[in-house]
Design a protein around this motif. Structure first.
Motif, mmCIF file in Angstrom:
data_model
loop_
_atom_site.group_PDB
_atom_site.id
_atom_site.type_symbol
_atom_site.label_atom_id
_atom_site.label_comp_id
_atom_site.label_asym_id
_atom_site.label_seq_id
_atom_site.Cartn_x
_atom_site.Cartn_y
_atom_site.Cartn_z
ATOM 1 N N PRO A 122 59.983 -26.263 1.412
ATOM 2 C CA PRO A 122 58.477 -26.650 1.390
ATOM 3 C C PRO A 122 57.659 -26.096 2.387
ATOM 4 N N GLN A 123 58.190 -26.134 3.698
ATOM 5 C CA GLN A 123 57.521 -25.474 4.876
ATOM 6 C C GLN A 123 57.017 -23.996 4.568
ATOM 7 N N LEU A 124 58.474 -23.202 4.067
ATOM 8 C CA LEU A 124 57.756 -22.038 3.651
ATOM 9 C C LEU A 124 57.014 -21.967 2.582
ATOM 10 N N ALA A 125 56.958 -22.743 1.737
ATOM 11 C CA ALA A 125 55.953 -22.693 0.732
ATOM 12 C C ALA A 125 54.461 -22.974 1.367
ATOM 13 N N ASP A 126 54.362 -23.809 2.299
ATOM 14 C CA ASP A 126 53.243 -23.861 3.078
ATOM 15 C C ASP A 126 52.716 -22.825 3.595
ATOM 16 N N HIS A 127 53.646 -21.997 4.287
ATOM 17 C CA HIS A 127 53.189 -20.896 5.136
ATOM 18 C C HIS A 127 52.753 -19.735 4.052
ATOM 19 N N LEU A 128 53.617 -19.590 2.862
ATOM 20 C CA LEU A 128 53.098 -18.856 1.972
ATOM 21 C C LEU A 128 51.648 -19.012 1.498
ATOM 22 N N MET A 129 51.467 -20.353 1.063
ATOM 23 C CA MET A 129 50.024 -20.796 0.749
ATOM 24 C C MET A 129 48.826 -20.362 1.685
ATOM 25 N N PHE A 130 49.244 -20.479 2.854
ATOM 26 C CA PHE A 130 48.273 -20.364 4.166
ATOM 27 C C PHE A 130 48.130 -18.885 4.025
ATOM 28 N N GLY A 131 49.206 -17.872 3.914
ATOM 29 C CA GLY A 131 48.826 -16.542 3.886
ATOM 30 C C GLY A 131 47.990 -16.284 2.802
ATOM 31 N N VAL A 132 48.211 -16.546 1.609
ATOM 32 C CA VAL A 132 47.676 -16.079 0.482
ATOM 33 C C VAL A 132 46.202 -16.628 0.667
ATOM 34 N N LEU A 133 45.916 -17.857 1.019
ATOM 35 C CA LEU A 133 44.452 -18.435 1.297
ATOM 36 C C LEU A 133 43.956 -17.480 2.064
ATOM 37 N N VAL A 134 44.482 -17.202 3.140
ATOM 38 C CA VAL A 134 43.719 -16.550 4.388
ATOM 39 C C VAL A 134 43.052 -15.218 3.831
ATOM 40 N N GLY A 135 44.414 -14.395 3.185
ATOM 41 C CA GLY A 135 43.836 -13.389 2.549
ATOM 42 C C GLY A 135 42.731 -13.198 1.479
ATOM 43 N N ALA A 136 42.784 -14.221 0.605
ATOM 44 C CA ALA A 136 41.744 -14.598 -0.335
ATOM 45 C C ALA A 136 40.541 -14.681 0.371
ATOM 46 N N VAL A 137 40.282 -15.743 1.326
ATOM 47 C CA VAL A 137 39.097 -16.011 1.929
ATOM 48 C C VAL A 137 38.619 -14.681 2.624
ATOM 49 N N ILE A 138 39.289 -13.837 3.231
ATOM 50 C CA ILE A 138 38.895 -12.790 3.790
ATOM 51 C C ILE A 138 38.391 -11.694 2.835
ATOM 52 N N ASP A 139 39.287 -11.540 1.792
ATOM 53 C CA ASP A 139 38.734 -10.735 0.619
ATOM 54 C C ASP A 139 37.354 -11.145 0.016
ATOM 55 N N HIS A 140 37.281 -12.295 -0.058
ATOM 56 C CA HIS A 140 35.835 -12.841 -0.709
ATOM 57 C C HIS A 140 34.795 -12.683 0.203
ATOM 58 N N ARG A 141 34.962 -12.841 1.495
ATOM 59 C CA ARG A 141 33.941 -12.869 2.561
ATOM 60 C C ARG A 141 33.544 -11.315 2.516
ATOM 61 N N ARG A 142 34.543 -10.362 2.651
ATOM 62 C CA ARG A 142 34.301 -9.069 3.031
ATOM 63 C C ARG A 142 33.620 -8.430 1.792
ATOM 64 N N LYS A 143 33.760 -9.084 0.601
ATOM 65 C CA LYS A 143 32.829 -8.452 -0.375
ATOM 66 C C LYS A 143 31.650 -8.740 -0.415
ATOM 67 N N ARG A 144 31.269 -9.679 0.189
ATOM 68 C CA ARG A 144 29.805 -10.118 0.196
ATOM 69 C C ARG A 144 29.056 -9.580 1.180
ATOM 70 N N PRO A 145 27.533 -9.084 1.018
ATOM 71 C CA PRO A 145 27.037 -8.301 2.020
ATOM 72 C C PRO A 145 26.697 -9.237 3.166
ATOM 73 N N THR A 146 26.562 -8.510 4.261
ATOM 74 C CA THR A 146 26.186 -9.148 5.778
ATOM 75 C C THR A 146 25.103 -10.008 5.722
#
Length: 146
Positions: A122-146
């Motif tokens: 379960p802790q591994l699953a939390d860490h995997l979710m954390f990494g996926v969410l960080v990647g998704a947020v960064i992707d989303h934010r970097r696609k937006r204009p500054t």
């Protein structure tokens, strides 16, 4: 795309990713605890025990866990924000989450009885979710204009 490390956008991207992933990243282990009728507070209390020791009062363990987990979430989000390669940040975030889990739980965490007592999957699953969410947020934010 120009390098955004250490600029204002880097810090806001890191903070946004840390807040979202830090809050939602615990869903897998919490859901597992609820489904298996385990203690949904166990992981949170274990994080608080890193700072205060396991014998501290419940409310102080929760407060310490919030602060410590927030700092660690921001630290790891900033590292991932700086180094996840563009184009596949979600996939690389997943891989990074697995590596962070190995470091946090299997290496450093083994010296802390409260962390050692947690079920790994379960802790591994939390860490995997954390990494996926960080990647998704960064992707989303970097696609937006500054």
């Amino acid at each position: 795309m120009r390098d955004v490390r250490l600029g204002k956008r880097f810090w806001t991207d890191s903070l946004s990713a840390a807040v979202l992933a830090g809050v939602l990243g615990g869903i897998p282990s919490t859901a597992w605890a609820l489904v298996t009728r385990g203690d949904a507070w166990e992981a949170t209390l274990a994080v608080g025990a890193i700072v205060l020791g396991s014998d501290a009062p419940f409310s102080k363990l929760i407060a310490a866990a919030i602060v410590f987990h927030g700092v660690m979430s921001f630290f790891w989000a900033a590292v991932l924000c700086a180094y996840l390669p563009a184009g596949r940040r979600v996939l690389w975030g997943l891989i990074a989450g697995a590596l962070i889990a190995v470091l946090d739980i299997l290496l450093i965490g083994q010296a802390i009885p409260a962390i050692r007592a947690l079920a790994f999957v379960p802790q591994l699953a939390d860490h995997l979710m954390f990494g996926v969410l960080v990647g998704a947020v960064i992707d989303h934010r970097r696609k937006r204009p500054t």
